[in-house]
Design an enzyme around this catalytic site. Structure first.
Site, PDB file in Angstrom:
ATOM      1  N   ASP A  11       5.962   5.298 -10.730  1.00  0.00           N
ATOM      2  CA  ASP A  11       4.860   5.186  -9.557  1.00  0.00           C
ATOM      3  C   ASP A  11       3.685   4.697 -10.524  1.00  0.00           C
ATOM      4  OD1 ASP A  11       2.796   5.303  -8.062  1.00  0.00           O
ATOM      5  OD2 ASP A  11       3.409   7.171  -6.987  1.00  0.00           O
ATOM      6  N   TYR A 238       0.143  19.213 -11.633  1.00  0.00           N
ATOM      7  CA  TYR A 238       0.845  18.405 -10.788  1.00  0.00           C
ATOM      8  C   TYR A 238       0.256  16.814 -10.717  1.00  0.00           C
ATOM      9  CZ  TYR A 238       2.668  16.422  -6.409  1.00  0.00           C
ATOM     10  OH  TYR A 238       3.463  15.677  -5.354  1.00  0.00           O
ATOM     11  N   LYS A 241       5.255  13.688  -7.518  1.00  0.00           N
ATOM     12  CA  LYS A 241       6.472  14.370  -7.585  1.00  0.00           C
ATOM     13  C   LYS A 241       7.505  13.574  -8.297  1.00  0.00           C
ATOM     14  CE  LYS A 241       8.561  17.914  -5.778  1.00  0.00           C
ATOM     15  NZ  LYS A 241       8.212  19.168  -6.032  1.00  0.00           N
TER      16      LYS A 241
HETATM   17  P1  13P Z   1       4.379  10.608  -5.177  1.00  0.00           P
HETATM   18  O1  13P Z   1       5.061  11.284  -6.442  1.00  0.00           O
HETATM   19  O2  13P Z   1       5.360   9.829  -4.398  1.00  0.00           O
HETATM   20  O3  13P Z   1       3.379   9.807  -5.643  1.00  0.00           O
HETATM   21  O4  13P Z   1       3.995  11.367  -4.014  1.00  0.00           O
HETATM   22  C1  13P Z   1       3.208  12.571  -4.513  1.00  0.00           C
HETATM   23  C2  13P Z   1       2.598  13.263  -3.372  1.00  0.00           C
HETATM   24  O5  13P Z   1       2.210  14.389  -3.714  1.00  0.00           O
HETATM   25  C3  13P Z   1       2.922  12.920  -2.135  1.00  0.00           C
HETATM   26  O6  13P Z   1       2.006  13.764  -1.116  1.00  0.00           O
HETATM   27 MG    MG Z   2       2.672   8.115  -5.746  1.00  0.00          MG
HETATM   28 MG    MG Z   3       7.035   8.415  -5.304  1.00  0.00          MG
END
Ligand code: 13P
Ligand code: MG
Ligand code: MG
Length: 392
Positions: A11, A238, A241
């Protein structure tokens, strides 16, 4: 020839929030792939997105963890990051966690899954006379999202009756990774069917354990590879994800596509969704689907390819979930999502504290915990003793 299939995804920025990459970013990565093919680095390449993650799938003969192949993907993501920055997109460069990868991009942020195998389509090849495989990509969830469906597909004849056939009946070897061990890849190998319960007891913990790869025990051929890493273990906080990708070979000595896909009809609950903090169903979607709609429900896409004798991908591909057959599952996923979200933050609706600890939720909870106090004047043991004394 020894053929390698590599999928590297990241991403590196998206439009209007964490929805999907821009067309300019996609065009840039596609054009990089064409140049890499012209230069002879890659035999073939395919660029797609699932939610806000760009996935570069490549075929080549350089083996897994190849420096040049990984560097190529990294450089292409850097260029796409530049476009995201210039055009003001959200989360530019989000998954590129180091300044420069050393050797390969494992541990640097992008998700990687690679399969290497003997590729020989001659008629005398009785084991693998045709090569077909699927590419899975999931957004808004962790690598454990595949634990249940891929375990059922490769270990449970209730989902894959093909397991009872002569070519499959010896079962599959599962390599399971302990993603909490940050010292290195900590792996255990367990065999289905005899280790069925041991595999289950590990895979039930989606946040800690994931299937790293699966092999045919009869032919010692790799069946699938998964990007099993936790970004928070790399970044220490964090950052997004993990959004795992997987390559899964099918047919012949492996389960057929429909046997691999059938467990996804559960739309089972996984950790992920908004801020990576909820428990929500995994919804099968067409490739190149954006994250829109209520919540940010975890998505999974799956496309199938064949490979010719020279290692090139078939010129067209099949989108496994882009079919009316999966509409009913999508409705089910939406209903399961609304049910779970009607519970808000309570109990099972959100991930346990051990998962949330990497996010800002931890700071608030720790701050509150430090403000708890034992109340003065309320000492039950002393009060009871005094009451006994008073009573005489
Ligand atoms: P991504 O990892 O797809 O960017 O999403 C993270 C997230 O916290 C969604 O709310
Ligand atoms: Mg993202
Ligand atoms: Mg993502």
């Amino acid at each position: 020839m020894r053929l390698t299939l590599s999928i590297i995804k990241a991403d590196v920025g998206s439009i209007g929030g964490h929805t999907k990459p821009s067309q300019e970013m996609m065009d840039s990565v596609k054009s990089d792939v064409e140049h890499a093919k012209e230069k002879g680095l890659l035999i073939d390449g395919f660029v797609s997105h699932t939610g806000d993650d760009i996935a570069i799938m490549m075929s080549h003969t350089r083996g897994p963890d190849d420096h040049d192949v990984h560097q190529f993907a990294w450089d292409s993501f850097i260029t796409a990051t530049g476009i995201a920055q210039r055009t003001g997109l959200y989360g530019a460069g989000q998954d590129l966690l180091v300044d420069a990868p050393s050797g390969n991009v494992r541990g640097a942020g992008p998700a990687v899954a690679e399969l290497e195998f003997e590729h020989d389509l001659s008629k005398s090849n009785k084991v693998r006379p045709a090569e077909s495989f699927t590419l899975f990509a999931a957004d808004k969830c962790g690598p454990g999202a595949y634990n249940l469906p891929l375990f059922l597909a490769f270990a449970d004849p209730m989902y894959c009756a093909g397991l009872m056939l002569p070519k499959l009946i010896k079962g599959f070897r599962f390599r399971i990774i302990d993603m909490d061990n940050v010292k290195g890849d900590s792996i255990i190998e367990l065999n289905a069917p005899e280790d069925y319960y041991r595999i289950s007891i590990l895979l039930r913990d989606n946040e800690r354990f994931a299937i790293e790869s699966i092999h045919s025990r009869t032919y010692d051929e790799p069946a699938m590879a998964l990007s099993a890493q936790r970004l928070h273990n790399i970044a220490g906080t964090y950052t997004g994800k993990d959004d795992p990708v997987a390559l899964v070979r099918n047919q012949g000595i492996f389960p057929a596509p429909e046997e691999i896909l059938s467990p996804f009809a559960k739309a089972h609950y996984v950790g992920g969704d908004a801020r990576g903090s909820h428990v929500m169903p995994l919804m099968p979607v067409a490739l190149n689907t954006a994250v829109t709609g209520m919540y940010c429900i975890p998505l999974v896409s799956c496309v199938g390819f064949s490979v010719d004798a020279a290692g090139r991908f078939s010129d067209s591909w099949i989108d496994m979930f882009d079919n009316v057959a999966w509409d009913q599952v999508r409705w089910k996923a939406q209903e399961k999502a609304q049910e779970m979200r009607s519970q808000g933050w309570s109990g099972a609706a959100m991930l346990p504290y051990t998962e949330l600890e990497y996010s800002g939720f931890r700071n608030i909870v720790e701050d509150l915990i430090s403000n708890f106090s034992i109340q003065d004047g309320h000492k039950p043991a002393e009060e009871a003793a005094a009451a006994v004394e008073q009573a005489g």
